[in-house]
Design an enzyme around this catalytic site. Structure first.
Site, short mmCIF file in Angstrom:
data_model
loop_
_atom_site.label_atom_id
_atom_site.label_comp_id
_atom_site.label_asym_id
_atom_site.label_seq_id
_atom_site.Cartn_x
_atom_site.Cartn_y
_atom_site.Cartn_z
N LYS A 174 32.31 -93.94 -27.30
CA LYS A 174 32.58 -92.67 -26.91
C LYS A 174 34.38 -92.58 -26.70
O LYS A 174 34.83 -91.66 -27.07
CB LYS A 174 32.01 -91.96 -25.63
CG LYS A 174 30.50 -91.61 -25.97
CD LYS A 174 29.81 -91.34 -24.68
CE LYS A 174 28.06 -91.16 -25.01
NZ LYS A 174 27.38 -91.15 -24.13
N GLN A 203 27.10 -91.67 -17.68
CA GLN A 203 26.19 -92.24 -18.73
C GLN A 203 24.89 -92.80 -18.12
O GLN A 203 24.69 -93.23 -16.94
CB GLN A 203 26.69 -93.56 -19.18
CG GLN A 203 26.06 -94.38 -20.23
CD GLN A 203 25.92 -93.51 -21.53
OE1 GLN A 203 26.89 -92.95 -22.13
NE2 GLN A 203 24.77 -93.39 -22.05
N ASP A 232 28.05 -82.99 -21.10
CA ASP A 232 26.50 -83.52 -21.50
C ASP A 232 25.67 -82.52 -21.36
O ASP A 232 24.61 -82.36 -22.07
CB ASP A 232 26.15 -84.30 -20.45
CG ASP A 232 25.90 -85.95 -21.32
OD1 ASP A 232 25.82 -86.05 -22.60
OD2 ASP A 232 25.55 -86.89 -20.61
#
Ligand code: NAP
Length: 325
Positions: free
Chosen positions: A85, A129, A152
């Site tokens: 990422k 994460q 997200d």
């Protein structure tokens, strides 16, 4: 239902076809083929478009979108995801404000960091994460992220807006699935879509996005009766199950588009392992009209859509219209 799936012209599904010899079926010497939906190429195209849009934003407005990817602990798979990422963020010309925290980080410490990132004007997107160490409640952390920075798309407010058909930051993998499907059928309106899986991360948001695209959507799960028959109705089948090669060729309607979200590691004969999807690829490719491979299908789209979400979040926070990508 406008504004959920950005209008992006992605026309890069390669005319690369696989030919399956069907002579093993008695009396049938025809060959059948499915188009491979090349997620790697499509994602690279999308990342390039995002980088161009970042360049224009910097040149015309002096704005550089920034994202903070927060990693707690040393889960090896998470470390790989975060590294990939960060690399994509840098390549797109965005600012990265990565946070690597020890596995002993407390919930209160992480909440403090989120509060600081929420208040930081240079940070337009925040991604924590998952999974988190067990002393931290992931729901609490996700709910603490400013929904405007929730790239997200997991915050309950964004999930609720998505379910209400309102513009929202949608989760990246589901967004990637729908963009891939749209490289096969420009319009998904009226298609019979079956999504196997009802997780908050994949199944439910994919279904909501497909509904917003006017598909007729069925969500199947572990309690669905006669799953093969349900799947055989689908013009568009999305498998997000986490069961290696569960979906067989005879579950597929001839000519259907198959989007395989699954990432499953299975042992090889030589003692090593390989990655397979939730769909028995060779089997399904002989029946489907188009299919995503695993790896190289949905996976690369997740990071590309993260860039897209960060760009959209940055523009929205600055009061600018959604960027043209
Ligand atoms: N490509 C990517 O970037 C990406 C991103 C995220 C996830 N994934 C992969 O996608 C897959 C799904 O992920 P997830 O997070 O959604 O998984 P999950 O939370 O475990 O959800 C799996 C879903 O599949 C359903 N299911 C399980 N067994 C089934 C069966 N025998 N028949 C029908 N449905 C069944 C479950 O039904 P119930 O609700 O009834 O239990 C559940 O809704 C995994 O392989 C994951 O690694 C890939």
């Amino acid at each position: 239902m406008a504004g959920l799936v950005p209008a992006i012209s992605l026309r890069y599904t390669r005319p690369h076809r696989i030919n399956r010899d069907c002579r093993d079926k008695p009396g049938d010497d025809s060959t059948m083929s499915a188009r491979i939906i090349d997620g790697k190429t499509i994602a690279a195209d999308l990342r390039g478009k995002a980088a161009d849009a970042v360049h224009r934003l910097r040149r015309d407005r002096g704005i550089v979108p920034g994202i903070a990817v927060v990693l707690v602990g040393d889960n090896p798979a998470s470390e790989v995801y975060v590294r990939n990422k960060s690399k994509a963020v840098a390549e797109a010309g965005m600012h990265a404000f990565d946070q690597k925290l020890s596995s002993a980080t407390s919930e209160a410490e992480l909440l403090n960091i989120i509060a600081r990132l929420n208040a930081d004007e240079e940070v337009n997107g925040i991604l924590v994460q998952l999974p988190l160490p067990k002393q931290i409640d992931a729901h609490k952390i996700i709910a603490a992220i400013d929904p405007a920075k929730d790239v997200d798309g997991f915050h309950p407010l964004n999930a609720g807006r998505l379910a209400s058909g309102l513009p929202a930051l949608a989760p990246c993998t589901p967004l990637g699935c729908v963009l891939l499907a749209k490289t096969v059928n420009e319009s998904l309106a009226g298609l019979e879509a079956v999504v196997i899986g009802r997780s908050n991360i994949v199944g439910k948001p994919v279904a909501q996005l497909l509904l917003a695209e006017n598909a007729t959507v069925t969500i199947a799960h572990s309690k669905t009766n006669d799953l093969p028959s349900v799947c055989r109705r689908a013009d568009l089948l999305v498998a997000a199950i986490g069961r290696p090669e569960m979906v067989r060729g005879d579950w597929i309607k001839p000519g259907a588009t198959v989007i395989d979200v699954g990432i499953n590691r299975v042992p090889r004969e030589d003692g090593k392992s390989r990655i397979v999807g939730d769909v028995a690829y060779d089997d399904a490719a002989s029946i489907a009209g188009a299919i995503t491979p695993v790896p190289g299908g949905v996976g690369p789209m997740t990071i590309a859509c993260l860039l897209l979400n960060t760009l959209r979040a940055a523009c929205a926070q600055k009061g600018l219209p959604a960027p043209k990508v």
